[in-house]
Design a protein around this motif. Structure first.
Motif, mmCIF file in Angstrom:
data_model
loop_
_atom_site.group_PDB
_atom_site.id
_atom_site.type_symbol
_atom_site.label_atom_id
_atom_site.label_comp_id
_atom_site.label_asym_id
_atom_site.label_seq_id
_atom_site.Cartn_x
_atom_site.Cartn_y
_atom_site.Cartn_z
ATOM 1 N N TYR A 1 0.829 -1.205 0.000
ATOM 2 C CA TYR A 1 0.000 0.000 0.000
ATOM 3 C C TYR A 1 0.867 1.261 0.000
ATOM 4 O O TYR A 1 0.637 2.182 -0.787
ATOM 5 C CB TYR A 1 -0.970 0.049 1.187
ATOM 6 N N HIS A 2 1.866 1.311 0.855
ATOM 7 C CA HIS A 2 2.677 2.526 0.934
ATOM 8 C C HIS A 2 3.528 2.735 -0.320
ATOM 9 O O HIS A 2 3.721 3.865 -0.744
ATOM 10 C CB HIS A 2 3.491 2.544 2.224
ATOM 11 N N PHE A 3 4.011 1.661 -0.924
ATOM 12 C CA PHE A 3 4.698 1.804 -2.207
ATOM 13 C C PHE A 3 3.756 2.442 -3.224
ATOM 14 O O PHE A 3 4.118 3.415 -3.899
ATOM 15 C CB PHE A 3 5.185 0.441 -2.717
ATOM 16 N N ARG A 4 2.540 1.918 -3.320
ATOM 17 C CA ARG A 4 1.572 2.450 -4.285
ATOM 18 C C ARG A 4 1.185 3.894 -3.955
ATOM 19 O O ARG A 4 1.096 4.743 -4.839
ATOM 20 C CB ARG A 4 0.322 1.572 -4.311
ATOM 21 N N CYS A 5 0.967 4.168 -2.701
ATOM 22 C CA CYS A 5 0.575 5.509 -2.260
ATOM 23 C C CYS A 5 1.667 6.527 -2.586
ATOM 24 O O CYS A 5 1.404 7.570 -3.197
ATOM 25 C CB CYS A 5 0.300 5.480 -0.759
ATOM 26 N N VAL B 1 -6.706 -16.595 0.871
ATOM 27 C CA VAL B 1 -5.452 -15.911 1.197
ATOM 28 C C VAL B 1 -5.475 -14.496 0.619
ATOM 29 O O VAL B 1 -5.061 -13.537 1.282
ATOM 30 C CB VAL B 1 -4.244 -16.724 0.669
ATOM 31 N N ARG B 2 -5.989 -14.359 -0.592
ATOM 32 C CA ARG B 2 -6.106 -13.028 -1.218
ATOM 33 C C ARG B 2 -7.001 -12.119 -0.374
ATOM 34 O O ARG B 2 -6.734 -10.928 -0.241
ATOM 35 C CB ARG B 2 -6.666 -13.141 -2.637
ATOM 36 N N GLN B 3 -8.044 -12.673 0.207
ATOM 37 C CA GLN B 3 -8.937 -11.869 1.048
ATOM 38 C C GLN B 3 -8.207 -11.301 2.258
ATOM 39 O O GLN B 3 -8.457 -10.165 2.662
ATOM 40 C CB GLN B 3 -10.145 -12.694 1.481
ATOM 41 N N VAL B 4 -7.297 -12.070 2.830
ATOM 42 C CA VAL B 4 -6.496 -11.586 3.964
ATOM 43 C C VAL B 4 -5.652 -10.397 3.519
ATOM 44 O O VAL B 4 -5.598 -9.361 4.191
ATOM 45 C CB VAL B 4 -5.606 -12.716 4.532
ATOM 46 N N PHE B 5 -5.001 -10.553 2.363
ATOM 47 C CA PHE B 5 -4.172 -9.472 1.833
ATOM 48 C C PHE B 5 -5.025 -8.233 1.540
ATOM 49 O O PHE B 5 -4.677 -7.126 1.948
ATOM 50 C CB PHE B 5 -3.450 -9.932 0.566
ATOM 51 N N ASN B 6 -6.145 -8.421 0.840
ATOM 52 C CA ASN B 6 -6.995 -7.292 0.465
ATOM 53 C C ASN B 6 -7.569 -6.575 1.679
ATOM 54 O O ASN B 6 -7.656 -5.345 1.689
ATOM 55 C CB ASN B 6 -8.126 -7.752 -0.456
ATOM 56 N N LYS B 7 -7.944 -7.326 2.693
ATOM 57 C CA LYS B 7 -8.479 -6.714 3.918
ATOM 58 C C LYS B 7 -7.418 -5.825 4.578
ATOM 59 O O LYS B 7 -7.698 -4.689 4.976
ATOM 60 C CB LYS B 7 -8.951 -7.799 4.885
ATOM 61 N N ALA B 8 -6.195 -6.332 4.678
ATOM 62 C CA ALA B 8 -5.114 -5.543 5.283
ATOM 63 C C ALA B 8 -4.769 -4.335 4.418
ATOM 64 O O ALA B 8 -4.567 -3.223 4.932
ATOM 65 C CB ALA B 8 -3.883 -6.418 5.494
ATOM 66 N N HIS B 9 -4.735 -4.525 3.110
ATOM 67 C CA HIS B 9 -4.435 -3.419 2.185
ATOM 68 C C HIS B 9 -5.503 -2.334 2.306
ATOM 69 O O HIS B 9 -5.184 -1.136 2.380
ATOM 70 C CB HIS B 9 -4.349 -3.959 0.753
ATOM 71 N N THR B 10 -6.759 -2.732 2.344
ATOM 72 C CA THR B 10 -7.865 -1.778 2.452
ATOM 73 C C THR B 10 -7.809 -1.028 3.782
ATOM 74 O O THR B 10 -8.090 0.170 3.839
ATOM 75 C CB THR B 10 -9.214 -2.505 2.292
ATOM 76 N N ARG B 11 -7.432 -1.732 4.847
ATOM 77 C CA ARG B 11 -7.311 -1.072 6.151
ATOM 78 C C ARG B 11 -6.267 0.042 6.089
ATOM 79 O O ARG B 11 -6.489 1.153 6.578
ATOM 80 C CB ARG B 11 -6.947 -2.107 7.224
ATOM 81 N N TRP B 12 -5.121 -0.213 5.432
ATOM 82 C CA TRP B 12 -4.096 0.825 5.288
ATOM 83 C C TRP B 12 -4.594 1.951 4.388
ATOM 84 O O TRP B 12 -4.341 3.128 4.655
ATOM 85 C CB TRP B 12 -2.796 0.235 4.735
ATOM 86 N N GLU B 13 -5.294 1.590 3.339
ATOM 87 C CA GLU B 13 -5.811 2.592 2.409
ATOM 88 C C GLU B 13 -6.787 3.551 3.098
ATOM 89 O O GLU B 13 -6.746 4.760 2.877
ATOM 90 C CB GLU B 13 -6.504 1.861 1.252
ATOM 91 N N LYS B 14 -7.636 3.005 3.956
ATOM 92 C CA LYS B 14 -8.614 3.840 4.671
ATOM 93 C C LYS B 14 -7.953 4.703 5.743
ATOM 94 O O LYS B 14 -8.354 5.832 5.960
ATOM 95 C CB LYS B 14 -9.692 2.972 5.299
ATOM 96 N N HIS C 1 -4.709 5.655 5.832
ATOM 97 C CA HIS C 1 -3.634 6.494 5.294
ATOM 98 C C HIS C 1 -3.933 6.833 3.829
ATOM 99 O O HIS C 1 -3.244 6.355 2.931
ATOM 100 C CB HIS C 1 -2.288 5.775 5.383
ATOM 101 N N PRO C 2 -4.967 7.636 3.587
ATOM 102 C CA PRO C 2 -5.334 7.930 2.190
ATOM 103 C C PRO C 2 -4.205 8.634 1.424
ATOM 104 O O PRO C 2 -3.397 9.336 2.011
ATOM 105 C CB PRO C 2 -6.563 8.823 2.312
ATOM 106 N N ALA C 3 -4.189 8.397 0.124
ATOM 107 C CA ALA C 3 -3.112 8.913 -0.739
ATOM 108 C C ALA C 3 -3.366 10.363 -1.130
ATOM 109 O O ALA C 3 -3.556 10.683 -2.299
ATOM 110 C CB ALA C 3 -2.970 8.034 -1.969
ATOM 111 N N HIS C 4 -3.384 11.236 -0.169
ATOM 112 C CA HIS C 4 -3.436 12.673 -0.458
ATOM 113 C C HIS C 4 -2.681 13.391 0.645
ATOM 114 O O HIS C 4 -2.473 12.863 1.719
ATOM 115 C CB HIS C 4 -4.861 13.195 -0.598
ATOM 116 N N LEU C 5 -2.278 14.584 0.340
ATOM 117 C CA LEU C 5 -1.457 15.336 1.271
ATOM 118 C C LEU C 5 -2.299 16.333 2.063
ATOM 119 O O LEU C 5 -3.361 16.766 1.615
ATOM 120 C CB LEU C 5 -0.373 16.102 0.500
#
Length: 174
Positions: free
Chosen positions: A20-24, A146-159, A161-165
């Motif tokens: 997530y942080h790489f993408r952000c 397994v993908r659901q575990v990854f997506n859930k964690a990724h979404t939690r970071w996305e919510k 730590h949104p990608a805006h300043l």
């Protein structure tokens, strides 16, 4: 070192942080949003982006040392090895050289810092799309649970730590 499926799922929650942080940070960089920041903030984000890039290079290209976690550990999951295509971009030798370069510039105080010119962000930027394609292939190759575990964690970071300043501070008198 081998990992159980439960350990792989736990590791994925940590990998989701880095993905997530790489993408952000790559998005903030590419959209020019870092130019709106103070130079110190911009530099910190760029360093973080490059550290996440280094981690992802090591994750995908390995080989792991000691207790390192890498993509090869997922081959124990049903269908993963057959669904995850061979990585061709960047080439393995190029990826290892890039990881070593980032070690020299970011993670260790080496003579390289003063003996060689530092690469520009354009040098590193050209690898971001390749890493993104690998990430998409990796996620698609994971079994659904397994993908659901990854997506859930990724979404939690996305919510969280949104990608805006943060908007710039208002100057006195404006």
């Amino acid at each position: 070192m081998a990992f159980t499926e439960a350990e792989l799922k736990k590791a994925l929650t940590h990998l989701a942080f880095d993905v997530y942080h790489f993408r952000c940070y790559a998005r903030l960089h590419r959209e020019g949003q870092l130019q709106r920041c103070a130079p110190t903030v911009s530099q910190a984000v760029m360093y973080a982006l490059l550290l996440h890039l280094r981690l992802l290079l090591d994750f995908f290209y390995g080989p792991p040392m000691k207790d390192d976690f890498w993509v090869g550990h997922f081959n124990v999951l049903p269908g993963f090895a057959s669904n995850f295509p061979p990585i061709t971009d960047p080439k393995p030798d190029e990826a290892r050289a890039l990881s070593n370069n980032l070690n020299k510039w970011l993670a260790h105080l080496t003579a390289t810092r003063w003996e060689k010119p530092q690469p520009t962000m354009a040098f590193y930027d050209r690898y971001f799309d390749g890493i993104e394609r690998i990430l998409i292939s990796f996620e698609a190759a994971l079994p659904d649970d397994v993908r659901q575990v990854f997506n859930k964690a990724h979404t939690r970071w996305e919510k969280s730590h949104p990608a805006h300043l943060i908007p710039p501070a208002i100057s006195p008198g404006t």
